[in-house]
Scaffold this motif. Structure first.
Motif, PDB file in Angstrom:
ATOM      1  N   PRO A 146       0.692  -0.989  -0.035  1.00  0.00           N
ATOM      2  CA  PRO A 146       0.054   0.079   0.086  1.00  0.00           C
ATOM      3  C   PRO A 146       0.746   1.185  -0.014  1.00  0.00           C
ATOM      4  CG  PRO A 146      -0.837  -1.542   1.764  1.00  0.00           C
ATOM      5  CD  PRO A 146       0.604  -2.130   1.114  1.00  0.00           C
ATOM      6  N   HIS A 147       0.331   2.333  -0.775  1.00  0.00           N
ATOM      7  CA  HIS A 147       1.243   3.475  -0.833  1.00  0.00           C
ATOM      8  C   HIS A 147       0.642   4.666  -0.862  1.00  0.00           C
ATOM      9  CE1 HIS A 147       3.218   6.679  -3.611  1.00  0.00           C
ATOM     10  NE2 HIS A 147       4.423   5.972  -2.584  1.00  0.00           N
ATOM     11  N   ILE A 148       1.099   5.669  -0.542  1.00  0.00           N
ATOM     12  CA  ILE A 148       0.536   7.096   0.024  1.00  0.00           C
ATOM     13  C   ILE A 148       1.239   8.088  -0.605  1.00  0.00           C
ATOM     14  CG2 ILE A 148      -0.528   8.636   1.539  1.00  0.00           C
ATOM     15  CD1 ILE A 148      -1.063   6.287   3.556  1.00  0.00           C
ATOM     16  N   VAL A 149       0.789   9.165  -1.283  1.00  0.00           N
ATOM     17  CA  VAL A 149       1.401  10.281  -1.738  1.00  0.00           C
ATOM     18  C   VAL A 149       0.801  11.338  -0.737  1.00  0.00           C
ATOM     19  CG1 VAL A 149       1.925  11.877  -3.678  1.00  0.00           C
ATOM     20  CG2 VAL A 149       1.800   9.179  -3.840  1.00  0.00           C
ATOM     21  N   ARG A 150       1.681  12.174  -0.222  1.00  0.00           N
ATOM     22  CA  ARG A 150       1.032  13.411   0.425  1.00  0.00           C
ATOM     23  C   ARG A 150       2.181  14.577  -0.154  1.00  0.00           C
ATOM     24  NH1 ARG A 150      -1.628  13.155   5.102  1.00  0.00           N
ATOM     25  NH2 ARG A 150      -2.277  11.115   3.965  1.00  0.00           N
ATOM     26  N   ARG A 151       1.635  15.912  -0.245  1.00  0.00           N
ATOM     27  CA  ARG A 151       2.270  16.860  -0.870  1.00  0.00           C
ATOM     28  C   ARG A 151       2.471  18.039  -0.009  1.00  0.00           C
ATOM     29  NH1 ARG A 151       3.408  19.046  -6.151  1.00  0.00           N
ATOM     30  NH2 ARG A 151       3.507  21.296  -6.175  1.00  0.00           N
ATOM     31  N   TRP A 152       3.669  18.573   0.120  1.00  0.00           N
ATOM     32  CA  TRP A 152       4.032  19.449   1.010  1.00  0.00           C
ATOM     33  C   TRP A 152       3.359  20.897   0.584  1.00  0.00           C
ATOM     34  CZ3 TRP A 152       9.711  22.233   1.335  1.00  0.00           C
ATOM     35  CH2 TRP A 152       9.530  22.986   2.340  1.00  0.00           C
TER      36      TRP A 152
END
Length: 441
Positions: free
Chosen positions: A93-99
């Motif tokens: 499972p993979h999550i992307v989070r943007r600054w």
């Protein structure tokens, strides 16, 4: 090829062996969150962990991955999607989070690191992961030691312990580095042997950054000449000695005045320097200890054994016949404004939570400071300590405020290496605070 190879004074591990050792070391059950950028190091770390867990399906360990898109260059969002696709091939499972938000013009790398760890900690909390792993390597360790050594003046001691194998972030999440004894070349060989590719970050070639310049310089020289530390063993032992010293010689009064008995000044200089430098950071609200030159002046002042005062790192060192007293200097203390329902750290020394209905202002108490101190303490030291207590003022003039105030140990509460955990725990107890979270391995 053998599983181990020698690089300088350190033994380099192959990626699969390092991943297996790391998994064996974990307390179970565990949920690992891998910070993956798509570069060779983090891609290799995720692949090696996934491979080891696949061969041990009943290990009671879950694996997830996260990519932080810093938004600092064109193409970063597309790279994050490529990483997500790679994770899917591994079944992770993979999550992307943007600054998000405005980026600072100066200190961008440090700000990005803070943002990255904060976002990773938030993701870990959301998915109930109990640790984050990052892919720092033996190459990174060499670079860090070389950079620190370059900043030392001629004749000064070594460059320290280097990168820690485990660091507690924000008192809530351990960040562990399983590949710290792995070479980048071996990680890339591991990936190529499995037909896996990686992304190359163009910033790794940007010589505006000190690390890039150092990397290029090391590539042209003899990297084996760099002495790699002992994994923090000596530093951890020093931390334990300093913790015992705290128990015997130190009392903390009203969270703002440190009293050190006279006998506590006649100890091994390495222990005294370590302990005093961290006490100076804590009572001065600094995230980092005073530099070597400043601490050398403080130690020389103490060694002269003449009553008097010296200032260093925002702290007054008040030497008297009965011992040494430390308290915050009363200058350069900036106010903090907190809206209702918010919290923040004031002066690096206190975490203030505003539970009331109105905005508040936190400032130094000055002459109005009040707290209970032992009668035996020197009146001058107590007066200076009272002046740097926090005072809460309602911005609308209403006296009806509701706040929670807790001491904040700046050099430990944000980033605490496993090297320093024993001392930090003992110091937290001096302030009436709970112990730090133990590492998960």
């Amino acid at each position: 090829m053998s599983n181990d190879a020698v690089t300088g004074a350190a033994t380099a591990q192959m990626p699969d062996i390092a991943a297996a050792h790391f998994i064996d070391s974990l307390f179970k059950p565990a949920h690992i969150l891998v910070a993956i950028s798509g570069g060779s190091d983090s891609t290799g770390l995720l692949a090696a962990l996934a491979e080891q867990l696949k061969s041990s399906p009943n290990s009671d360990i879950a694996l997830s991955a996260a990519t932080i898109d810093h938004g600092l260059r064109v193409g970063s969002a597309e790279e994050a999607r490529d990483v997500a696709a790679f994770c899917a091939t591994l079944g992770v499972p993979h999550i992307v989070r943007r600054w998000e938000g405005e980026k600072p013009k100066n200190g961008i790398m440090a700000a990005a690191r803070e943002a990255r760890y904060g976002l990773l900690a938030d993701i870990a909390a959301e998915i109930s992961a109990n640790l984050v792993v990052t892919a720092h390597t033996l190459d990174d360790q060499h670079e860090t030691l070389a950079m620190r050594a370059a900043r030392l003046r001629e004749g000064e001691g070594g460059a320290g312990t280097g990168i820690a194998d485990a660091t507690l972030f924000d008192r809530r999440l351990w960040i562990v580095r399983p590949f710290l004894a792995c070479r980048r070349a071996d990680i890339r060989d591991y990936l190529m042997g499995r037909g896996m590719s990686w992304l190359d970050d163009p910033s790794n070639e940007d010589v505006r950054y000190e690390r890039v310049r150092t990397r290029k310089r090391l590539a042209e020289g003899d990297i084996a000449s760099i002495s790699v530390p002992d994994g923090g063993v000596a530093r951890a032992a020093l931390s334990a000695e300093a913790a015992a010293w705290l128990d015997r010689h130190v009392t903390v009064n009203a969270d703002v005045l440190c009293a050190i008995g006279r006998d506590g000044l006649a100890v091994d200089e390495a222990v005294l320097s370590y302990a005093l430098s961290y006490l100076a950071a804590v009572f001065g609200g600094g995230s980092y200890r005073p530099g070597r030159e400043r601490m050398r002046r403080v130690l020389d002042f103490i060694g002269e054994d003449r009553p008097g005062r010296r200032a260093a790192g925002g702290v007054v060192f008040d030497l008297r016949r009965d011992g040494l007293y430390l308290m915050r200097e009363s200058r350069d203390i900036r106010p903090l404004v907190l809206a209702s329902g918010t919290d923040g750290v004031w002066d690096g020394r206190f975490r203030i939570a505003n539970h009331g209905p109105t905005t508040i202002r936190v400032e130094a108490a000055g002459a109005s400071g009040w707290a209970k101190f032992a009668e035996r303490l020197p009146k001058g030291a107590v007066q200076r300590a009272r002046a740097v207590l926090p005072r809460i003022v309602a911005c609308d003039g209403d006296n009806d405020t509701s706040v929670a105030i807790a001491p904040y140990l700046a050099p430990f509460d944000r980033f605490l290496t496993r090297f320093d955990l024993t001392f930090a725990d003992r110091l937290a107890a001096c302030f009436g605070r709970e112990a730090y979270m133990p590492p998960p391995l």
